[in-house]
Design a protein around this motif. Structure first.
Motif, mmCIF file in Angstrom:
data_model
loop_
_atom_site.group_PDB
_atom_site.id
_atom_site.type_symbol
_atom_site.label_atom_id
_atom_site.label_comp_id
_atom_site.label_asym_id
_atom_site.label_seq_id
_atom_site.Cartn_x
_atom_site.Cartn_y
_atom_site.Cartn_z
ATOM 1 N N GLY A 62 11.477 12.059 -13.026
ATOM 2 C CA GLY A 62 11.156 10.767 -12.438
ATOM 3 C C GLY A 62 9.888 10.135 -12.967
ATOM 4 N N ASP A 63 8.926 10.935 -13.381
ATOM 5 C CA ASP A 63 7.696 10.367 -13.915
ATOM 6 C C ASP A 63 7.946 9.651 -15.239
ATOM 7 O OD1 ASP A 63 6.270 11.315 -11.775
ATOM 8 O OD2 ASP A 63 5.490 13.092 -12.801
ATOM 9 N N ARG A 64 8.814 10.219 -16.048
ATOM 10 C CA ARG A 64 9.113 9.615 -17.347
ATOM 11 C C ARG A 64 10.141 8.496 -17.219
ATOM 12 N NH1 ARG A 64 11.264 12.822 -22.812
ATOM 13 N NH2 ARG A 64 11.346 10.959 -24.169
ATOM 14 N N TRP A 65 11.193 8.761 -16.425
ATOM 15 C CA TRP A 65 12.279 7.795 -16.240
ATOM 16 C C TRP A 65 12.453 7.565 -14.746
ATOM 17 C CZ3 TRP A 65 14.488 12.058 -19.515
ATOM 18 C CH2 TRP A 65 14.303 11.818 -20.884
ATOM 19 N N PRO A 66 11.850 6.538 -14.177
ATOM 20 C CA PRO A 66 11.902 6.334 -12.729
ATOM 21 C C PRO A 66 13.305 6.115 -12.167
ATOM 22 C CG PRO A 66 10.118 5.061 -13.700
ATOM 23 C CD PRO A 66 10.928 5.599 -14.835
ATOM 24 N N SER A 67 14.216 5.585 -12.992
ATOM 25 C CA SER A 67 15.592 5.357 -12.534
ATOM 26 C C SER A 67 16.536 5.481 -13.727
ATOM 27 C CB SER A 67 15.729 3.963 -11.909
ATOM 28 O OG SER A 67 15.753 2.952 -12.915
ATOM 29 N N LEU A 68 17.829 5.390 -13.456
ATOM 30 C CA LEU A 68 18.796 5.458 -14.553
ATOM 31 C C LEU A 68 18.654 4.290 -15.519
ATOM 32 C CD1 LEU A 68 22.184 6.748 -13.054
ATOM 33 C CD2 LEU A 68 20.649 7.907 -14.666
ATOM 34 N N ARG A 69 18.096 3.201 -15.065
ATOM 35 C CA ARG A 69 17.884 2.077 -15.976
ATOM 36 C C ARG A 69 16.969 2.489 -17.124
ATOM 37 N NH1 ARG A 69 15.558 -3.956 -14.389
ATOM 38 N NH2 ARG A 69 15.447 -4.755 -16.512
ATOM 39 N N GLU A 70 15.914 3.219 -16.833
ATOM 40 C CA GLU A 70 14.995 3.669 -17.877
ATOM 41 C C GLU A 70 15.612 4.774 -18.734
ATOM 42 O OE1 GLU A 70 13.052 1.358 -15.031
ATOM 43 O OE2 GLU A 70 13.927 3.311 -14.588
ATOM 44 N N VAL A 71 16.431 5.606 -18.105
ATOM 45 C CA VAL A 71 17.151 6.642 -18.865
ATOM 46 C C VAL A 71 18.043 5.982 -19.910
ATOM 47 C CG1 VAL A 71 18.889 8.478 -18.732
ATOM 48 C CG2 VAL A 71 17.096 8.320 -16.983
ATOM 49 N N ILE A 72 18.784 4.964 -19.477
ATOM 50 C CA ILE A 72 19.675 4.244 -20.382
ATOM 51 C C ILE A 72 18.885 3.578 -21.498
ATOM 52 C CG2 ILE A 72 21.253 2.274 -20.535
ATOM 53 C CD1 ILE A 72 22.033 2.956 -17.575
ATOM 54 N N ALA A 73 17.802 2.913 -21.143
ATOM 55 C CA ALA A 73 16.999 2.194 -22.137
ATOM 56 C C ALA A 73 16.435 3.133 -23.197
ATOM 57 C CB ALA A 73 15.868 1.437 -21.445
ATOM 58 N N ASP A 74 16.157 4.376 -22.805
ATOM 59 C CA ASP A 74 15.595 5.357 -23.728
ATOM 60 C C ASP A 74 16.675 6.144 -24.476
ATOM 61 O OD1 ASP A 74 13.174 6.067 -24.761
ATOM 62 O OD2 ASP A 74 12.752 7.671 -23.331
ATOM 63 N N GLY A 75 17.924 5.810 -24.234
ATOM 64 C CA GLY A 75 19.021 6.504 -24.902
ATOM 65 C C GLY A 75 19.103 7.975 -24.551
ATOM 66 N N ALA A 76 18.757 8.313 -23.297
ATOM 67 C CA ALA A 76 18.615 9.714 -22.907
ATOM 68 C C ALA A 76 19.778 10.260 -22.069
ATOM 69 C CB ALA A 76 17.311 9.900 -22.139
ATOM 70 N N LEU A 77 20.876 9.516 -21.943
ATOM 71 C CA LEU A 77 21.991 10.018 -21.142
ATOM 72 C C LEU A 77 22.534 11.335 -21.689
ATOM 73 C CD1 LEU A 77 24.002 6.723 -20.422
ATOM 74 C CD2 LEU A 77 22.663 8.060 -18.777
ATOM 75 N N ASP A 78 22.712 11.429 -22.996
ATOM 76 C CA ASP A 78 23.249 12.662 -23.583
ATOM 77 C C ASP A 78 22.281 13.828 -23.380
ATOM 78 O OD1 ASP A 78 25.517 11.368 -24.391
ATOM 79 O OD2 ASP A 78 24.913 11.145 -26.491
ATOM 80 N N THR A 79 20.992 13.566 -23.526
ATOM 81 C CA THR A 79 19.992 14.625 -23.344
ATOM 82 C C THR A 79 20.042 15.173 -21.924
ATOM 83 O OG1 THR A 79 18.527 13.653 -24.995
ATOM 84 C CG2 THR A 79 17.515 15.132 -23.385
ATOM 85 N N LEU A 80 20.097 14.289 -20.940
ATOM 86 C CA LEU A 80 20.115 14.737 -19.550
ATOM 87 C C LEU A 80 21.452 15.368 -19.174
ATOM 88 C CD1 LEU A 80 18.128 12.015 -17.592
ATOM 89 C CD2 LEU A 80 17.344 14.148 -18.626
ATOM 90 N N SER A 81 22.520 14.880 -19.755
ATOM 91 C CA SER A 81 23.827 15.492 -19.507
ATOM 92 C C SER A 81 23.853 16.927 -20.003
ATOM 93 C CB SER A 81 24.918 14.674 -20.197
ATOM 94 O OG SER A 81 26.168 15.282 -20.034
#
Length: 293
Positions: free
Chosen positions: A34-53
């Motif tokens: 949460g500190d790095r990506w407060p919500s899924l919007r920031e996760v998406i913007a950072d292209g991190a969905l695959d990393t978190l999956s």
């Protein structure tokens, strides 16, 4: 084939979070990142969905889904853009003798007009004409302007489902504008999850269905859409820059309650389910809006 991750946004014990839903429960990714990506919007913007999956596949669930309130997958998107009249039978419902237009009809909705899965939709005191519209949702992952159709789907990060609930008589309050009837608070829903977009086969020809109290009201396949997913993304990006987290609702099949004879409106106690292959079931009950809530 590995099942795609089911990303969700939720509220638990009064705090907003996000994670991945598994058969065993919720993997709470917001507690870890949460500190790095407060919500899924920031996760998406950072292209991190695959990393978190990938990370979540190695973790045990943190709690049960029973203790959460589902939210719309992307909180506070910059834009929610909706396509009207995008299935051939839906065009014929208008009975105006006009062929489908060369470009999609569009309108915008506000984030506050949507709730998440399993949250009741509001029937406002101003009207009983609450109607349903099952749709496929594209979630933008990469910013772009004037995107070519051949490149359009490379800008999509995820897919979801929507019930694009509408207050029918309020779309007729002005000469040519539907904004009011499409934006009553809590009259539509998006979810239950964000499914990461892998390739076009996920959406090119899938069945989309809407049921009310178990009765099928809408059913069609995406290959029959008048305007393709590629065309929609490309066309919208001509006049506005698409940014990560934007959501595009791609149109609903024939069969909304307004077109039944006589019309049939949603009432408190009804249950609406929108489903599509690979995207799950978006379910919402109906309630009278609580005044001043």
């Amino acid at each position: 084939m590995t099942e795609p991750a089911r990303f969700l946004s939720f509220v638990r014990d009064g705090s907003a979070g996000y994670g991945i839903e598994t058969p065993a429960g919720i993997v709470d990714l917001s507690a870890r990142h949460g500190d790095r990506w407060p919500s899924l919007r920031e996760v998406i913007a950072d292209g991190a969905l695959d990393t978190l999956s990938s990370e979540a596949s190695r973790l045990s669930s943190d709690f049960s889904a029973e203790g959460i309130t589902y939210g719309s997958p992307v909180p506070a998107p910059e834009k929610i853009i909706c396509v009207g009249v995008n299935y051939p039978d839906r065009n014929e419902e208008y009975r105006d003798g006009q062929a489908a237009q060369a470009n999609p009809s569009l309108f915008v909705r506000f984030a506050r007009s949507f709730v998440g899965h399993d949250v009741p939709l509001n029937r406002p005191p101003e009207s009983v004409q609450l109607d349903y519209e099952g749709e496929i949702v594209l979630i933008v992952g990469k910013a772009g302007r004037r995107i070519a159709e051949k490149d359009a789907l490379s800008h999509v990060a995820g897919i979801s489902l929507a019930n694009e609930g509408t207050i029918r008589d309020w779309v007729r309050h002005a000469k040519f504008n539907v904004t009011q009837g499409k934006n009553f608070d809590g009259t539509g829903s998006i979810g239950p999850w964000l499914t990461p977009f892998v390739d076009e086969s996920q959406i090119a020809d899938i069945a989309l269905e809407t049921r009310v109290n178990g009765e099928v009201r809408q059913r069609d396949r995406t290959r029959r859409m008048i305007f393709s997913f590629r065309k929609i993304v490309s066309y919208i990006s001509t006049f506005t820059t698409l940014v990560p987290g934007d959501m595009i609702l791609t149109g609903t099949p024939t069969g909304a309650g307004a077109r039944l004879d006589p019309p049939v409106w949603l009432r408190p106690g009804d249950v609406v389910e929108v489903s599509a292959e690979g995207l799950g079931i978006l379910r919402n009950g109906i309630r009278d809006e609580i005044a001043n809530a």
